[in-house]
Design a protein around this motif. Structure first.
Motif, PDB file in Angstrom:
ATOM      1  N   LEU A  60       2.325  -1.227 -11.009  1.00 25.06           N
ATOM      2  CA  LEU A  60       1.069  -1.020 -10.286  1.00 25.06           C
ATOM      3  C   LEU A  60       1.269  -1.176  -8.787  1.00 25.06           C
ATOM      4  N   ARG A  61       2.045  -2.199  -8.382  1.00 24.64           N
ATOM      5  CA  ARG A  61       2.329  -2.387  -6.959  1.00 24.64           C
ATOM      6  C   ARG A  61       3.076  -1.190  -6.392  1.00 24.64           C
ATOM      7  N   ALA A  62       4.033  -0.676  -7.148  1.00 26.47           N
ATOM      8  CA  ALA A  62       4.794   0.484  -6.677  1.00 26.47           C
ATOM      9  C   ALA A  62       3.892   1.712  -6.562  1.00 26.47           C
ATOM     10  N   ALA A  65       1.795   1.263  -3.463  1.00 25.94           N
ATOM     11  CA  ALA A  65       2.611   1.457  -2.262  1.00 25.94           C
ATOM     12  C   ALA A  65       2.903   2.937  -2.049  1.00 25.94           C
ATOM     13  N   ALA A  66       3.177   3.673  -3.120  1.00 22.24           N
ATOM     14  CA  ALA A  66       3.444   5.104  -3.002  1.00 22.24           C
ATOM     15  C   ALA A  66       2.196   5.843  -2.522  1.00 22.24           C
ATOM     16  N   GLU A  67       1.042   5.444  -3.039  1.00 18.46           N
ATOM     17  CA  GLU A  67      -0.218   6.076  -2.601  1.00 18.46           C
ATOM     18  C   GLU A  67      -0.465   5.798  -1.122  1.00 18.46           C
ATOM     19  N   HIS A  68      -0.258   4.554  -0.713  1.00 17.92           N
ATOM     20  CA  HIS A  68      -0.449   4.172   0.682  1.00 17.92           C
ATOM     21  C   HIS A  68       0.518   4.943   1.579  1.00 17.92           C
ATOM     22  N   LEU A  69       1.762   5.044   1.148  1.00 19.53           N
ATOM     23  CA  LEU A  69       2.745   5.777   1.932  1.00 19.53           C
ATOM     24  C   LEU A  69       2.362   7.256   2.023  1.00 19.53           C
TER      25      LEU A  69
END
Length: 90
Positions: A60-62, A65-69
């Motif tokens: 979920l964290r990954a 982070a991918a969405e934010h990036l």
């Protein structure tokens, strides 16, 4: 750096060897009532849910982070396109 690589490689190789050995040897040992295998089974039952939960949280964290990036890259590209448009208009 080389020593760290050697240590990590050694730990991974030994861990893999133990995993293979136990996967082959555990069923006959379990059939004979081995206390070692009983302990390992108990540890696996206790730790498996925790490891699954930790892996789910990491996934979920990954994903976040991918969405934010992705949002940051899109914002950067949009800003760059505006700058190129403004430079051409000059």
């Amino acid at each position: 750096m080389v020593l760290t690589t050697l240590i990590v490689t050694f730990v991974l190789v030994v861990g893999l060897a133990l995993a293979v050995l136990l996967s082959v040897a555990a069923p006959p040992m379990r059939a004979r009532g081995s206390r070692l295998v009983a302990r390992l089974d108990a540890l696996a039952e206790r730790w498996a849910p925790l490891l699954v939960r930790a892996a789910r949280r990491a996934r979920l964290r990954a994903a976040r982070a991918a969405e934010h990036l992705g949002q940051r890259v899109a914002t950067h590209r949009a800003g760059s396109a505006e700058e190129r448009g403004a430079a051409r208009a000059r």
